[in-house]
Design an enzyme around this catalytic site. Sequence first.
Site, PDB file in Angstrom:
ATOM      1  N   SER A 198       0.818  -1.201   0.000  1.00 60.12           N
ATOM      2  CA  SER A 198       0.000   0.000   0.000  1.00 60.12           C
ATOM      3  C   SER A 198       0.863   1.266   0.000  1.00 60.12           C
ATOM      4  O   SER A 198       1.703   1.438  -0.882  1.00 60.12           O
ATOM      5  CB  SER A 198      -0.958  -0.030   1.190  1.00 60.12           C
ATOM      6  OG  SER A 198      -1.953   0.954   1.061  1.00 60.12           O
ATOM      7  N   ASP A 399      -8.912  -4.387  -6.613  1.00 57.57           N
ATOM      8  CA  ASP A 399      -8.533  -3.282  -5.737  1.00 57.57           C
ATOM      9  C   ASP A 399      -8.822  -1.958  -6.435  1.00 57.57           C
ATOM     10  O   ASP A 399      -8.318  -1.707  -7.524  1.00 57.57           O
ATOM     11  CB  ASP A 399      -7.040  -3.410  -5.411  1.00 57.57           C
ATOM     12  CG  ASP A 399      -6.509  -2.263  -4.566  1.00 57.57           C
ATOM     13  OD1 ASP A 399      -7.322  -1.456  -4.066  1.00 57.57           O
ATOM     14  OD2 ASP A 399      -5.286  -2.190  -4.393  1.00 57.57           O
ATOM     15  N   HIS A 453      -7.245  -5.315  -1.808  1.00 62.75           N
ATOM     16  CA  HIS A 453      -6.237  -4.499  -1.134  1.00 62.75           C
ATOM     17  C   HIS A 453      -6.301  -4.822   0.369  1.00 62.75           C
ATOM     18  O   HIS A 453      -7.228  -4.405   1.054  1.00 62.75           O
ATOM     19  CB  HIS A 453      -6.565  -3.019  -1.351  1.00 62.75           C
ATOM     20  CG  HIS A 453      -5.497  -2.055  -0.951  1.00 62.75           C
ATOM     21  ND1 HIS A 453      -4.642  -1.490  -1.848  1.00 62.75           N
ATOM     22  CD2 HIS A 453      -5.134  -1.547   0.255  1.00 62.75           C
ATOM     23  CE1 HIS A 453      -3.817  -0.665  -1.233  1.00 62.75           C
ATOM     24  NE2 HIS A 453      -4.100  -0.690   0.060  1.00 62.75           N
TER      25      HIS A 453
END
Length: 476
Positions: A198, A399, A453
């Site tokens: 991330s 995601d 994600h």
Amino acid sequence: MWSRGNSGRRRNAAVVLFNFMVVVVLQLYCSSMVSVVMAARGSKVDHIPGLQYDGPLPFELETGYIGVGENEEVQVFYYFVKSQTNPTTDPFIFWKVGGPGCSALFAIIQEIGPISMEVVKYTGGMPKLKLNPHTWTKVSNMLFIDLPARAGFTYATTKKANVSSNMKESEQAYEFMRKWFNDHPEYLTNPFYVGGDSFSGLTVPIITKMIADGNEAGTKPLINLKGYILGNPASSLNNVHEYRIPAAYGMNLIPTDLYKSLEKNCKGNYDHFSNELCAQDMGKFDQLTRGINPTHILEDFCIRVGTGSDGLRRSLSQRPVLPPGEFCWQMFWYLRSDLWANNVAVQDALHVRKGTIGRWCACNYTDIGYTADMTDALPYHANLTTRGLRALIYSGDHDLIVPTMSTEAWITSLNYSTVDSWRPWAAHDGIIAGFTRSYSNNMTFATLKGSGHIAPFFSAYECLIMFERWISGQKL
């Protein structure tokens, strides 16, 4: 979620994007710095409260603190898990979670660490944990850290030290590693990789370059750097936002006519509206995607309660916990991790220094003054890959926080030739786990089909297979 103001506000919004877990929930639990009681630097963890396992731990875990910065005013908390195969020769992975401000416990308990939360109805008492059969510690040593200050159990001894940025956090991480290896020189010969996911798509390349530069300068201890690993990475914040609209269109969340109108009226600039027509189109886009969970478009975006902390707590606590695929994983993770990590018995077992933090929270966005002083890590990627370092970049393809096509786009922009063309890869029995492509600069890009994600949370088995093959030099 994404600011549409002037350029300064857009820079701040770069951080806000990754605060995808509901900030209001976190604000209930985080508090300011309190007094400090020092303890030993590193200690073995003999038991983990709540773990449903008889006998001694089947893995070795050490936790502790290392001071970094001027006068060591930031005390970095770490978790070191030895490889369950051959810790003396297996690869060594230094893992940095994103946020910024999230705890390493998310990676340890919900992604790639040796334990995980049991998905069972909560009936009170200590939340239950179980062994993770898909942990990366099966084949590698893993060193997880809480950073910056006020993330997880890491704390600062001054208010000034609570302020951080990409560059400052990376410098502290590099200092931490040098000090940790001075205390653990037996691992200096292990193949070493920096990893993260991330928002760490910005910091991991910086940290990796600092290590490479330090090695070339002869800075001791010399670290046996071999490469880096990034999952669902935000290595270019402008790129991430640019591809959010095309990704939503590719996932059939918006109709073709709206997508074409957005392209025409916004001209790729979806953050700063250049005209009223673009603003109108973005309003339609926001309305259509408001109920979509950006972390995984197929998952329920269940935290829809109104304002007010008491009402929020009641709404979350009264919602039932259902089997995987049918329950709100954000709510599950926040409530269970909060109950577990703030338990006195847990903090004692992990050797957390008493009085150093207020209430632990999964992601601390309230007490950290953080600046995104570097929003594009592509020059770092280009630098690292010219040094012969290996890189694994992977992405869950459902995601919407960091769309897969945005990651593929910045990789393509590096202009390296392809050595293994785009193809499906299988985890077992020929079942397609995703798609992959390899480049001449030792970079491998892989997608995880149906994942979000962060990918190991949704596709733990497939991610372990991917990691095992890549770390051993095999093709996916």
